[in-house]
Design a protein around this motif. Structure first.
Motif, PDB file in Angstrom:
ATOM      1  N   SER A   1     -41.074 -19.088  59.941  1.00 17.18           N
ATOM      2  CA  SER A   1     -41.734 -20.055  59.041  1.00 17.18           C
ATOM      3  C   SER A   1     -43.240 -20.080  59.265  1.00 17.18           C
ATOM      4  CB  SER A   1     -41.269 -21.479  59.347  1.00 17.18           C
ATOM      5  OG  SER A   1     -39.944 -21.642  59.090  1.00 17.18           O
TER       6      SER A   1
ATOM      7  N   ASP B   1     -33.303 -20.468  63.433  1.00 18.55           N
ATOM      8  CA  ASP B   1     -33.316 -19.150  62.768  1.00 18.55           C
ATOM      9  C   ASP B   1     -32.984 -18.021  63.750  1.00 18.55           C
ATOM     10  OD1 ASP B   1     -34.046 -20.315  60.402  1.00 18.55           O
ATOM     11  OD2 ASP B   1     -36.132 -19.662  60.456  1.00 18.55           O
TER      12      ASP B   1
ATOM     13  N   ARG C   1     -36.952 -25.204  63.975  1.00 17.63           N
ATOM     14  CA  ARG C   1     -36.487 -24.268  62.945  1.00 17.63           C
ATOM     15  C   ARG C   1     -36.502 -22.816  63.440  1.00 17.63           C
ATOM     16  NH1 ARG C   1     -39.042 -27.331  59.172  1.00 17.63           N
ATOM     17  NH2 ARG C   1     -40.608 -25.799  58.644  1.00 17.63           N
TER      18      ARG C   1
ATOM     19  N   ALA D   1     -32.875 -27.126  54.472  1.00 16.59           N
ATOM     20  CA  ALA D   1     -32.668 -25.707  54.166  1.00 16.59           C
ATOM     21  C   ALA D   1     -32.291 -24.939  55.433  1.00 16.59           C
ATOM     22  CB  ALA D   1     -33.925 -25.111  53.538  1.00 16.59           C
TER      23      ALA D   1
ATOM     24  N   ARG E   1     -48.635 -24.831  57.733  1.00 13.39           N
ATOM     25  CA  ARG E   1     -47.627 -25.638  57.020  1.00 13.39           C
ATOM     26  C   ARG E   1     -48.126 -27.066  56.824  1.00 13.39           C
ATOM     27  NH1 ARG E   1     -42.333 -23.316  56.136  1.00 13.39           N
ATOM     28  NH2 ARG E   1     -43.181 -21.890  54.603  1.00 13.39           N
TER      29      ARG E   1
ATOM     30  N   ARG F   1     -24.664 -18.387  52.684  1.00 15.17           N
ATOM     31  CA  ARG F   1     -25.270 -17.057  52.893  1.00 15.17           C
ATOM     32  C   ARG F   1     -24.552 -16.000  52.055  1.00 15.17           C
ATOM     33  NH1 ARG F   1     -29.206 -17.521  56.562  1.00 15.17           N
ATOM     34  NH2 ARG F   1     -29.863 -15.441  56.015  1.00 15.17           N
TER      35      ARG F   1
ATOM     36  N   TYR G   1     -32.601 -20.738  49.537  1.00 11.01           N
ATOM     37  CA  TYR G   1     -31.928 -21.656  50.476  1.00 11.01           C
ATOM     38  C   TYR G   1     -32.424 -23.087  50.253  1.00 11.01           C
ATOM     39  CZ  TYR G   1     -29.957 -17.590  52.708  1.00 11.01           C
ATOM     40  OH  TYR G   1     -29.242 -16.434  52.935  1.00 11.01           O
TER      41      TYR G   1
ATOM     42  N   GLY H   1     -36.275 -17.575  50.836  1.00  9.53           N
ATOM     43  CA  GLY H   1     -36.307 -18.908  51.457  1.00  9.53           C
ATOM     44  C   GLY H   1     -36.201 -19.993  50.386  1.00  9.53           C
ATOM     45  N   ALA H   2     -36.840 -19.732  49.238  1.00 12.58           N
ATOM     46  CA  ALA H   2     -36.797 -20.695  48.130  1.00 12.58           C
ATOM     47  C   ALA H   2     -35.357 -20.869  47.632  1.00 12.58           C
ATOM     48  CB  ALA H   2     -37.702 -20.224  46.994  1.00 12.58           C
TER      49      ALA H   2
ATOM     50  N   ARG I   1     -29.013 -18.667  65.333  1.00 15.81           N
ATOM     51  CA  ARG I   1     -27.785 -18.823  64.542  1.00 15.81           C
ATOM     52  C   ARG I   1     -26.958 -17.540  64.580  1.00 15.81           C
ATOM     53  NH1 ARG I   1     -31.060 -18.794  59.465  1.00 15.81           N
ATOM     54  NH2 ARG I   1     -31.121 -16.589  58.988  1.00 15.81           N
TER      55      ARG I   1
ATOM     56  N   ASP J   1     -33.716 -12.132  56.979  1.00 17.02           N
ATOM     57  CA  ASP J   1     -32.704 -11.086  57.233  1.00 17.02           C
ATOM     58  C   ASP J   1     -32.753  -9.990  56.174  1.00 17.02           C
ATOM     59  OD1 ASP J   1     -31.900 -12.722  55.145  1.00 17.02           O
ATOM     60  OD2 ASP J   1     -29.765 -12.464  55.565  1.00 17.02           O
ATOM     61  N   ILE J   2     -33.905  -9.813  55.539  1.00 15.47           N
ATOM     62  CA  ILE J   2     -33.963  -8.837  54.438  1.00 15.47           C
ATOM     63  C   ILE J   2     -33.858  -7.409  54.993  1.00 15.47           C
ATOM     64  CG2 ILE J   2     -35.207  -8.105  52.355  1.00 15.47           C
ATOM     65  CD1 ILE J   2     -34.330 -11.138  52.489  1.00 15.47           C
TER      66      ILE J   2
ATOM     67  N   GLY K   1     -38.081 -13.082  53.667  1.00 15.69           N
ATOM     68  CA  GLY K   1     -37.062 -13.970  54.227  1.00 15.69           C
ATOM     69  C   GLY K   1     -36.946 -13.794  55.722  1.00 15.69           C
TER      70      GLY K   1
ATOM     71  N   SER L   1     -28.862 -22.905  55.644  1.00 13.90           N
ATOM     72  CA  SER L   1     -28.907 -21.446  55.780  1.00 13.90           C
ATOM     73  C   SER L   1     -28.008 -20.925  56.908  1.00 13.90           C
ATOM     74  CB  SER L   1     -30.347 -20.978  56.010  1.00 13.90           C
ATOM     75  OG  SER L   1     -30.791 -21.382  57.288  1.00 13.90           O
TER      76      SER L   1
HETATM   77  O1   DC Z   1     -39.078 -19.304  54.393  1.00 12.28           O
HETATM   78  P1   DC Z   1     -38.643 -20.740  54.125  1.00 12.28           P
HETATM   79  O2   DC Z   1     -39.197 -21.743  55.098  1.00 12.28           O
HETATM   80  O3   DC Z   1     -38.857 -21.156  52.708  1.00 12.28           O
HETATM   81  O4   DC Z   1     -37.034 -20.736  54.358  1.00 12.28           O
HETATM   82  C1   DC Z   1     -36.246 -21.894  54.243  1.00 12.28           C
HETATM   83  C2   DC Z   1     -35.080 -21.795  55.212  1.00 12.28           C
HETATM   84  O5   DC Z   1     -34.177 -20.777  54.806  1.00 12.28           O
HETATM   85  C3   DC Z   1     -35.462 -21.483  56.658  1.00 12.28           C
HETATM   86  O6   DC Z   1     -34.898 -22.458  57.521  1.00 12.28           O
HETATM   87  C4   DC Z   1     -34.851 -20.140  56.970  1.00 12.28           C
HETATM   88  C5   DC Z   1     -33.835 -19.913  55.890  1.00 12.28           C
HETATM   89  N1   DC Z   1     -33.802 -18.533  55.400  1.00 12.28           N
HETATM   90  C6   DC Z   1     -32.797 -17.705  55.853  1.00 12.28           C
HETATM   91  O7   DC Z   1     -31.975 -18.122  56.665  1.00 12.28           O
HETATM   92  N2   DC Z   1     -32.707 -16.438  55.381  1.00 12.28           N
HETATM   93  C7   DC Z   1     -33.605 -15.976  54.498  1.00 12.28           C
HETATM   94  N3   DC Z   1     -33.490 -14.720  54.050  1.00 12.28           N
HETATM   95  C8   DC Z   1     -34.662 -16.809  54.048  1.00 12.28           C
HETATM   96  C9   DC Z   1     -34.740 -18.086  54.535  1.00 12.28           C
END
Ligand code: DC
Length: 218
Positions: free
Chosen positions: A13, A180, A176, A95, A153, A105, A39, A36-37, A183, A127-128, A125, A99
């Motif tokens: 983040s 992330d 967070r 979020a 932020r 997911r 989620y 992220g948007a 998890r 996990d892309i 993101g 997530s």
């Molecule tokens: O990037 P962001 O802060 O907008 O993401 C919001 C939430 O989503 C953040 O807690 C991580 C999760 N996320 C995820 O698990 N996998 C992704 N590909 C993108 C975001």
């Protein structure tokens, strides 16, 4: 440059992923997908409907009738533009919890893969590069010091009129990050073949240029 390119940009983040991803997409004239948007949009819908995150049956039903898309740079949730509504501090927290859920997911990763199936995209993101587009042509892992990410932020939230303390934002970023990273499902992790870029003290323009340079020469 290759004819169809998928660019994965992962990182924690506030590392500047979305600003950089948007710039790269604009420069190359291709679509930008902010995962992220997606989620956040699910978290927003849960909050609106006051659905308990642990109520699997209701959550499954809700997801089956949830439509998320990106049109002209806007995120559309069930036909409604929710760009600003999903950028609050409350939604950021939610979020992160949302997530970590397998059914969420599964649904969103399937949608993201579909979005990158037939066209060139920049997708950002967590996990892309490691999961959603494992065979992406280009992968980047963008980081920055936690204190700088928190400050970025915090400034975003203050500009939007939220009254929030920097210390609070910093504490939440650390929680967070932990969620992330720890998890079980697709945690934040640098793909082995990703190029790592530290954005601490570096402008978004400089990082964008660096990425475009890699794409030009690789
Ligand atoms: O990037 P962001 O802060 O907008 O993401 C919001 C939430 O989503 C953040 O807690 C991580 C999760 N996320 C995820 O698990 N996998 C992704 N590909 C993108 C975001």
């Amino acid at each position: 440059m290759k004819s169809k390119i998928r660019i994965a940009i992962d990182g924690p983040s506030g590392a500047g992923k979305s600003t950089i991803a948007k710039r790269v997409a604009k420069q190359l004239g291709i679509d930008y997908i902010d995962t992220g948007a997606m989620y956040r949009a699910v978290a927003y819908k849960l909050l609106q409907r006051q659905i308990d995150i642990n109520d699997v049956m209701v959550l499954t039903d809700m997801l089956s009738e949830t439509d998320i898309d990106f049109i002209d740079g806007n995120i559309i949730l069930d036909g409604e533009i929710v760009n600003d509504k999903i950028r609050t501090h409350e939604i950021s927290r939610m979020a992160s919890d949302v997530s970590a859920l397998q059914i969420v997911r599964d649904k969103l990763v399937a949608l993201q893969r579909k979005m990158g199936l037939h066209k060139s995209v920049v997708m950002d993101g967590r996990d892309i590069g490691t999961n959603v587009l494992i065979d992406a042509e280009y992968k980047f892992f963008v980081t920055a010091a936690a204190s700088e990410r928190a400050r970025r932020r915090w400034l975003e939230l203050i500009e939007k009129g939220e009254k929030i303390d920097l210390k609070q934002v910093e504490a939440d970023i650390i929680i967070r990050d932990n969620n992330d990273l720890m998890r079980k499902l697709n945690p934040l992790k640098k793909a082995e073949d990703a190029v790592e870029l530290d954005t601490t003290g570096v402008t978004a323009e400089e990082v964008t240029d660096k990425i475009l340079e890699v794409i030009k020469w690789q």
